[in-house]
Scaffold this motif. Structure first.
Motif, PDB file in Angstrom:
ATOM      1  N   LYS A  53     -14.771  36.962  -0.394  1.00 23.23           N
ATOM      2  CA  LYS A  53     -16.058  37.623  -0.606  1.00 23.23           C
ATOM      3  C   LYS A  53     -16.151  38.903   0.221  1.00 23.23           C
ATOM      4  CE  LYS A  53     -20.997  36.727  -0.347  1.00 23.23           C
ATOM      5  NZ  LYS A  53     -22.032  35.760   0.038  1.00 23.23           N
ATOM      6  N   GLU A  54     -15.663  38.852   1.470  1.00 20.79           N
ATOM      7  CA  GLU A  54     -15.692  40.029   2.328  1.00 20.79           C
ATOM      8  C   GLU A  54     -14.789  41.129   1.787  1.00 20.79           C
ATOM      9  OE1 GLU A  54     -14.911  41.231   7.003  1.00 20.79           O
ATOM     10  OE2 GLU A  54     -14.724  39.147   6.356  1.00 20.79           O
ATOM     11  N   LYS A  56     -14.020  41.618  -1.328  1.00 20.45           N
ATOM     12  CA  LYS A  56     -14.685  42.160  -2.513  1.00 20.45           C
ATOM     13  C   LYS A  56     -15.771  43.160  -2.115  1.00 20.45           C
ATOM     14  CE  LYS A  56     -16.339  40.295  -6.864  1.00 20.45           C
ATOM     15  NZ  LYS A  56     -16.781  39.080  -7.556  1.00 20.45           N
ATOM     16  N   GLU A  57     -16.574  42.816  -1.096  1.00 22.69           N
ATOM     17  CA  GLU A  57     -17.616  43.728  -0.629  1.00 22.69           C
ATOM     18  C   GLU A  57     -17.012  45.001  -0.042  1.00 22.69           C
ATOM     19  OE1 GLU A  57     -19.980  41.494   2.097  1.00 22.69           O
ATOM     20  OE2 GLU A  57     -20.785  40.189   0.528  1.00 22.69           O
ATOM     21  N   ARG A  59     -14.167  46.368  -0.856  1.00 24.00           N
ATOM     22  CA  ARG A  59     -13.647  47.197  -1.953  1.00 24.00           C
ATOM     23  C   ARG A  59     -14.760  48.000  -2.605  1.00 24.00           C
ATOM     24  NH1 ARG A  59      -9.486  43.036  -4.797  1.00 24.00           N
ATOM     25  NH2 ARG A  59      -7.795  43.318  -3.312  1.00 24.00           N
ATOM     26  N   PHE A  60     -15.919  47.350  -2.828  1.00 21.99           N
ATOM     27  CA  PHE A  60     -17.050  48.082  -3.396  1.00 21.99           C
ATOM     28  C   PHE A  60     -17.495  49.196  -2.465  1.00 21.99           C
ATOM     29  CE2 PHE A  60     -18.203  44.040  -5.852  1.00 21.99           C
ATOM     30  CZ  PHE A  60     -17.583  44.497  -7.000  1.00 21.99           C
ATOM     31  N   ARG A  61     -17.510  48.900  -1.163  1.00 24.40           N
ATOM     32  CA  ARG A  61     -17.898  49.922  -0.191  1.00 24.40           C
ATOM     33  C   ARG A  61     -16.898  51.071  -0.194  1.00 24.40           C
ATOM     34  NH1 ARG A  61     -18.782  49.022   6.254  1.00 24.40           N
ATOM     35  NH2 ARG A  61     -19.581  51.092   6.678  1.00 24.40           N
ATOM     36  N   GLN A  62     -15.599  50.751  -0.285  1.00 23.86           N
ATOM     37  CA  GLN A  62     -14.573  51.785  -0.322  1.00 23.86           C
ATOM     38  C   GLN A  62     -14.757  52.674  -1.548  1.00 23.86           C
ATOM     39  OE1 GLN A  62     -10.674  50.343  -1.161  1.00 23.86           O
ATOM     40  NE2 GLN A  62      -9.719  52.333  -0.940  1.00 23.86           N
ATOM     41  N   LEU A  63     -15.031  52.076  -2.698  1.00 26.51           N
ATOM     42  CA  LEU A  63     -15.225  52.860  -3.909  1.00 26.51           C
ATOM     43  C   LEU A  63     -16.433  53.776  -3.791  1.00 26.51           C
ATOM     44  CD1 LEU A  63     -14.429  50.222  -6.677  1.00 26.51           C
ATOM     45  CD2 LEU A  63     -13.075  52.225  -6.040  1.00 26.51           C
ATOM     46  N   SER A  64     -17.512  53.275  -3.204  1.00 24.92           N
ATOM     47  CA  SER A  64     -18.699  54.114  -3.080  1.00 24.92           C
ATOM     48  C   SER A  64     -18.475  55.254  -2.090  1.00 24.92           C
ATOM     49  CB  SER A  64     -19.911  53.277  -2.679  1.00 24.92           C
ATOM     50  OG  SER A  64     -19.725  52.739  -1.395  1.00 24.92           O
ATOM     51  N   GLU A  66     -15.523  56.637  -1.410  1.00 23.68           N
ATOM     52  CA  GLU A  66     -14.628  57.584  -2.081  1.00 23.68           C
ATOM     53  C   GLU A  66     -15.382  58.435  -3.098  1.00 23.68           C
ATOM     54  OE1 GLU A  66     -11.413  55.403  -3.815  1.00 23.68           O
ATOM     55  OE2 GLU A  66     -10.317  55.252  -1.917  1.00 23.68           O
TER      56      GLU A  66
END
Length: 109
Positions: A53-54, A56-57, A59-64, A66
């Motif tokens: 879960k961490e 996944k979170e 990765r979403f933070r990295q995408l945002s 970037e």
């Protein structure tokens, strides 16, 4: 066997039980190992799920992050930020300088 013998513990004194005491102790120890292994595996599954879960979170933070970086690094965004600081974007194309064998410089467009 009578219920009274089982409840008062006299069955434990019998020869058959005394002969197999080491086997009963081994079975008891294996049961304890099985229970401990079950708790350990459940804890590891919970930790694995929490880490998934961490990840996944993150990765979403990295995408945002970037996406925000790409938005800020565009030429129009940089020009807008520099314009607010009082620096104007150059409209004159850059001039390329080259050196000839005789040492004179010549401008090229």
């Amino acid at each position: 066997m009578k219920a009274k013998q089982i409840l008062d513990g006299s069955t434990m004194l019998r020869d058959m039980v005394q002969k197999h005491w080491s086997l009963l102790l081994l079975i008891f120890a294996l049961c304890l190992v099985l229970i401990a292994n079950n708790y350990l595996s459940e804890r590891m599954v919970r930790e694995t799920n929490a880490l998934k879960k961490e990840v996944k979170e993150l990765r979403f933070r990295q995408l945002s992050v970037e996406a925000a970086y790409m938005r800020l690094s565009r030429q129009s965004s940089v020009a807008r930020m520099l314009d607010s600081a009082g620096i104007k974007e150059s409209v004159v194309p850059p001039v390329r300088l080259s050196r000839h064998d005789d040492g004179n410089r010549e401008e090229e467009n």
